[in-house]
Scaffold this motif. Sequence first.
Motif, PDB file in Angstrom:
ATOM      1  N   SER A 202       0.826  -1.214   0.000  1.00 41.95           N
ATOM      2  CA  SER A 202       0.000   0.000   0.000  1.00 41.95           C
ATOM      3  C   SER A 202       0.853   1.253   0.000  1.00 41.95           C
ATOM      4  O   SER A 202       1.974   1.276   0.484  1.00 41.95           O
ATOM      5  N   GLY A 203       0.304   2.308  -0.582  1.00 37.53           N
ATOM      6  CA  GLY A 203       0.994   3.586  -0.607  1.00 37.53           C
ATOM      7  C   GLY A 203       1.608   3.885  -1.963  1.00 37.53           C
ATOM      8  O   GLY A 203       1.937   2.990  -2.750  1.00 37.53           O
ATOM      9  N   ARG A 204       1.776   5.154  -2.208  1.00 36.85           N
ATOM     10  CA  ARG A 204       2.275   5.632  -3.502  1.00 36.85           C
ATOM     11  C   ARG A 204       3.687   5.135  -3.795  1.00 36.85           C
ATOM     12  O   ARG A 204       4.027   4.822  -4.944  1.00 36.85           O
ATOM     13  N   LEU A 205       4.530   5.051  -2.763  1.00 34.80           N
ATOM     14  CA  LEU A 205       5.937   4.705  -2.997  1.00 34.80           C
ATOM     15  C   LEU A 205       6.136   3.240  -3.355  1.00 34.80           C
ATOM     16  O   LEU A 205       7.221   2.859  -3.794  1.00 34.80           O
ATOM     17  N   LEU A 206       5.115   2.434  -3.173  1.00 34.93           N
ATOM     18  CA  LEU A 206       5.241   1.028  -3.563  1.00 34.93           C
ATOM     19  C   LEU A 206       5.531   0.899  -5.046  1.00 34.93           C
ATOM     20  O   LEU A 206       6.216  -0.043  -5.479  1.00 34.93           O
ATOM     21  N   ALA A 207       5.055   1.861  -5.849  1.00 33.03           N
ATOM     22  CA  ALA A 207       5.270   1.810  -7.298  1.00 33.03           C
ATOM     23  C   ALA A 207       6.598   2.425  -7.716  1.00 33.03           C
ATOM     24  O   ALA A 207       6.961   2.349  -8.886  1.00 33.03           O
ATOM     25  N   TYR A 208       7.325   3.032  -6.781  1.00 32.79           N
ATOM     26  CA  TYR A 208       8.607   3.649  -7.124  1.00 32.79           C
ATOM     27  C   TYR A 208       9.657   2.569  -7.395  1.00 32.79           C
ATOM     28  O   TYR A 208       9.559   1.453  -6.883  1.00 32.79           O
ATOM     29  N   PRO A 209      10.695   2.906  -8.161  1.00 31.53           N
ATOM     30  CA  PRO A 209      11.782   1.941  -8.357  1.00 31.53           C
ATOM     31  C   PRO A 209      12.445   1.592  -7.034  1.00 31.53           C
ATOM     32  O   PRO A 209      12.554   2.434  -6.132  1.00 31.53           O
ATOM     33  N   ALA A 210      12.891   0.349  -6.923  1.00 27.90           N
ATOM     34  CA  ALA A 210      13.623  -0.060  -5.734  1.00 27.90           C
ATOM     35  C   ALA A 210      14.866   0.809  -5.570  1.00 27.90           C
ATOM     36  O   ALA A 210      15.561   1.121  -6.539  1.00 27.90           O
ATOM     37  N   ASN A 211      15.128   1.214  -4.328  1.00 29.68           N
ATOM     38  CA  ASN A 211      16.302   2.014  -3.974  1.00 29.68           C
ATOM     39  C   ASN A 211      16.294   3.406  -4.606  1.00 29.68           C
ATOM     40  O   ASN A 211      17.351   4.030  -4.746  1.00 29.68           O
ATOM     41  N   ALA A 212      15.140   3.893  -4.985  1.00 32.45           N
ATOM     42  CA  ALA A 212      15.038   5.265  -5.503  1.00 32.45           C
ATOM     43  C   ALA A 212      15.578   6.240  -4.453  1.00 32.45           C
ATOM     44  O   ALA A 212      15.246   6.130  -3.273  1.00 32.45           O
ATOM     45  N   PRO A 213      16.417   7.199  -4.848  1.00 34.50           N
ATOM     46  CA  PRO A 213      16.954   8.151  -3.863  1.00 34.50           C
ATOM     47  C   PRO A 213      15.872   9.128  -3.400  1.00 34.50           C
ATOM     48  O   PRO A 213      15.159   9.705  -4.222  1.00 34.50           O
ATOM     49  N   MET A 214      15.754   9.298  -2.078  1.00 34.61           N
ATOM     50  CA  MET A 214      14.742  10.186  -1.515  1.00 34.61           C
ATOM     51  C   MET A 214      15.317  10.921  -0.313  1.00 34.61           C
ATOM     52  O   MET A 214      16.129  10.368   0.434  1.00 34.61           O
ATOM     53  N   THR A 215      14.891  12.159  -0.126  1.00 33.90           N
ATOM     54  CA  THR A 215      15.330  12.883   1.061  1.00 33.90           C
ATOM     55  C   THR A 215      14.564  12.373   2.279  1.00 33.90           C
ATOM     56  O   THR A 215      13.458  11.836   2.169  1.00 33.90           O
ATOM     57  N   LEU A 216      15.149  12.582   3.442  1.00 32.02           N
ATOM     58  CA  LEU A 216      14.459  12.233   4.680  1.00 32.02           C
ATOM     59  C   LEU A 216      13.159  13.025   4.808  1.00 32.02           C
ATOM     60  O   LEU A 216      12.151  12.515   5.313  1.00 32.02           O
ATOM     61  N   HIS A 217      13.177  14.269   4.345  1.00 33.86           N
ATOM     62  CA  HIS A 217      11.984  15.102   4.423  1.00 33.86           C
ATOM     63  C   HIS A 217      10.869  14.529   3.540  1.00 33.86           C
ATOM     64  O   HIS A 217       9.703  14.468   3.952  1.00 33.86           O
ATOM     65  N   SER A 218      11.208  14.112   2.321  1.00 34.41           N
ATOM     66  CA  SER A 218      10.203  13.548   1.420  1.00 34.41           C
ATOM     67  C   SER A 218       9.623  12.253   1.978  1.00 34.41           C
ATOM     68  O   SER A 218       8.403  12.021   1.909  1.00 34.41           O
ATOM     69  N   LEU A 219      10.471  11.413   2.541  1.00 32.05           N
ATOM     70  CA  LEU A 219       9.990  10.172   3.143  1.00 32.05           C
ATOM     71  C   LEU A 219       9.091  10.459   4.338  1.00 32.05           C
ATOM     72  O   LEU A 219       8.032   9.845   4.504  1.00 32.05           O
ATOM     73  N   ALA A 220       9.488  11.413   5.176  1.00 31.40           N
ATOM     74  CA  ALA A 220       8.685  11.742   6.351  1.00 31.40           C
ATOM     75  C   ALA A 220       7.333  12.307   5.946  1.00 31.40           C
ATOM     76  O   ALA A 220       6.301  11.989   6.561  1.00 31.40           O
ATOM     77  N   THR A 221       7.301  13.134   4.913  1.00 35.42           N
ATOM     78  CA  THR A 221       6.039  13.706   4.458  1.00 35.42           C
ATOM     79  C   THR A 221       5.113  12.623   3.927  1.00 35.42           C
ATOM     80  O   THR A 221       3.914  12.600   4.233  1.00 35.42           O
ATOM     81  N   ALA A 222       5.652  11.694   3.137  1.00 36.62           N
ATOM     82  CA  ALA A 222       4.830  10.588   2.636  1.00 36.62           C
ATOM     83  C   ALA A 222       4.343   9.711   3.793  1.00 36.62           C
ATOM     84  O   ALA A 222       3.195   9.257   3.802  1.00 36.62           O
ATOM     85  N   MET A 223       5.193   9.478   4.767  1.00 30.81           N
ATOM     86  CA  MET A 223       4.842   8.630   5.909  1.00 30.81           C
ATOM     87  C   MET A 223       3.713   9.226   6.741  1.00 30.81           C
ATOM     88  O   MET A 223       2.802   8.510   7.171  1.00 30.81           O
ATOM     89  N   ILE A 224       3.736  10.554   6.955  1.00 31.37           N
ATOM     90  CA  ILE A 224       2.744  11.186   7.828  1.00 31.37           C
ATOM     91  C   ILE A 224       1.515  11.627   7.038  1.00 31.37           C
ATOM     92  O   ILE A 224       0.377  11.316   7.398  1.00 31.37           O
ATOM     93  N   ALA A 225       1.704  12.365   5.959  1.00 33.62           N
ATOM     94  CA  ALA A 225       0.558  12.924   5.225  1.00 33.62           C
ATOM     95  C   ALA A 225      -0.214  11.860   4.463  1.00 33.62           C
ATOM     96  O   ALA A 225      -1.439  11.964   4.317  1.00 33.62           O
ATOM     97  N   GLU A 226       0.474  10.825   3.962  1.00 34.59           N
ATOM     98  CA  GLU A 226      -0.177   9.785   3.174  1.00 34.59           C
ATOM     99  C   GLU A 226      -0.193   8.433   3.886  1.00 34.59           C
ATOM    100  O   GLU A 226      -0.749   7.473   3.370  1.00 34.59           O
ATOM    101  N   SER A 227       0.445   8.366   5.051  1.00 32.99           N
ATOM    102  CA  SER A 227       0.611   7.115   5.799  1.00 32.99           C
ATOM    103  C   SER A 227       1.251   6.030   4.943  1.00 32.99           C
ATOM    104  O   SER A 227       0.901   4.846   5.027  1.00 32.99           O
TER     105      SER A 227
END
Length: 425
Positions: A202-227
């Motif tokens: 579940s979640g939008r990032l499941l469709a992202y490529p494996a090991n896609a580079p992401m900032t801690l801020h972007s990950l935290a925003t997806a984790m909280i705002a989109e769960s």
Amino acid sequence: MKRFAILLLLALPPLAARAQVAPAYQARADQLMTLLVSDGAEKDFFSDLFLTAVPVEQWRALTADLRRQYGRPLSLGSVRQNGPTAGQVEIRYERATVGFTLVVAPQPPGRVIGLQIVGARQADDNMIKIINDIDALPGQTAFAIARLTGSGPQWIASRDPDRQMATGSSFKLYILAELARAVEAGDRRWSDVIPLSHKSFSGRLLAYPANAPMTLHSLATAMIAESDNSAADTLLLALGRDKVDAILPRTGHAKTDAALPLLTTAEAFALKMPANATLRQSYAGGAPDERRALLRDNAARLDAKAVDIGSVAETPAHIDSLEWFASPKDEVALLDWLRQHGGDALPIMAVNPGIAPADAARWRYLGYKGGSEPGVMAMNFLTQARDGTWYAVTGSWNNPAARLDEPRFVALMTRALNLLAETSR
């Protein structure tokens, strides 16, 4: 509050874009009042697009339902625009004030293309009634409101505030707190880039490529705002499970033996799978260090590939023994810690307010993270009133025997927030 059909057909612009009420928008608000009093003129008021989705008879059934619950519509209340075509309208009924989002077409004659009931404030409402309504829900509930001060939380209202509850994705606030602590200590930066290393269901990032580079801020925003579960699992393991576990006592969690270690979402639902019944029993009966060893020794069996999400998507699964646990007092302490140390975590918490825009707009600041799965629901709010006072509002509902009426719980928590906002002005 009874469940209503969702009538919204168009996304609203952000509240920051609020403008004065235009005459054409005001006219549609006035006409809404007329339509709520009696049937007729729906085809002049609504666009064809709207009436295709919500036929006239369905609309009339909804308006009749509102009159049964709240009495006759008496007058038009506040009308607020967020932009040229969208805003909020309040209608005063005999027994409540009902809020609507109203969206009009930009081209003449400006017929209504979106309408949604966003909540009702009962005329004789009070916090005791709200808490009693929460307490009457089937299963177990717990609730607390506290004013947050320099000398600690001051309790305003509560029911079973020490009860440890399954809280679902609310646990992601602990990951956010550890990230905020690490940034405050200089060990991390919000702009640090790490790979998306642990994708989960579940979640939008499941469709992202494996090991896609992401900032801690972007990950935290997806984790909280989109769960987003992939963001949560990646952050938990990148920050270090031992460090995230350590944030629980640091923020005031009272019974960490029952809560630790914090599971990834993949581990939690893999353990719920029928094939892992023996592991599940060992995990549930173990002490924290024994659980950590079990997770380490069985990592290959406890990843997202082991999860058949359909088997846990419809009915509650082991929510009393295999979950993320916290009491309302624990959640208030965590929210208070984030208020004082969260830094850039606070804007992240405010991306998704968890309630309707018209209700969220009552607050100077509203940060939110909740959690839900079959049999589990939790809602946690960090708010700042217009006068600058900070509050924490938190509630949880568990029922191991049945799915929950989630809109009903949202309505109850919204009532509590609205009442608190009115008394804090």
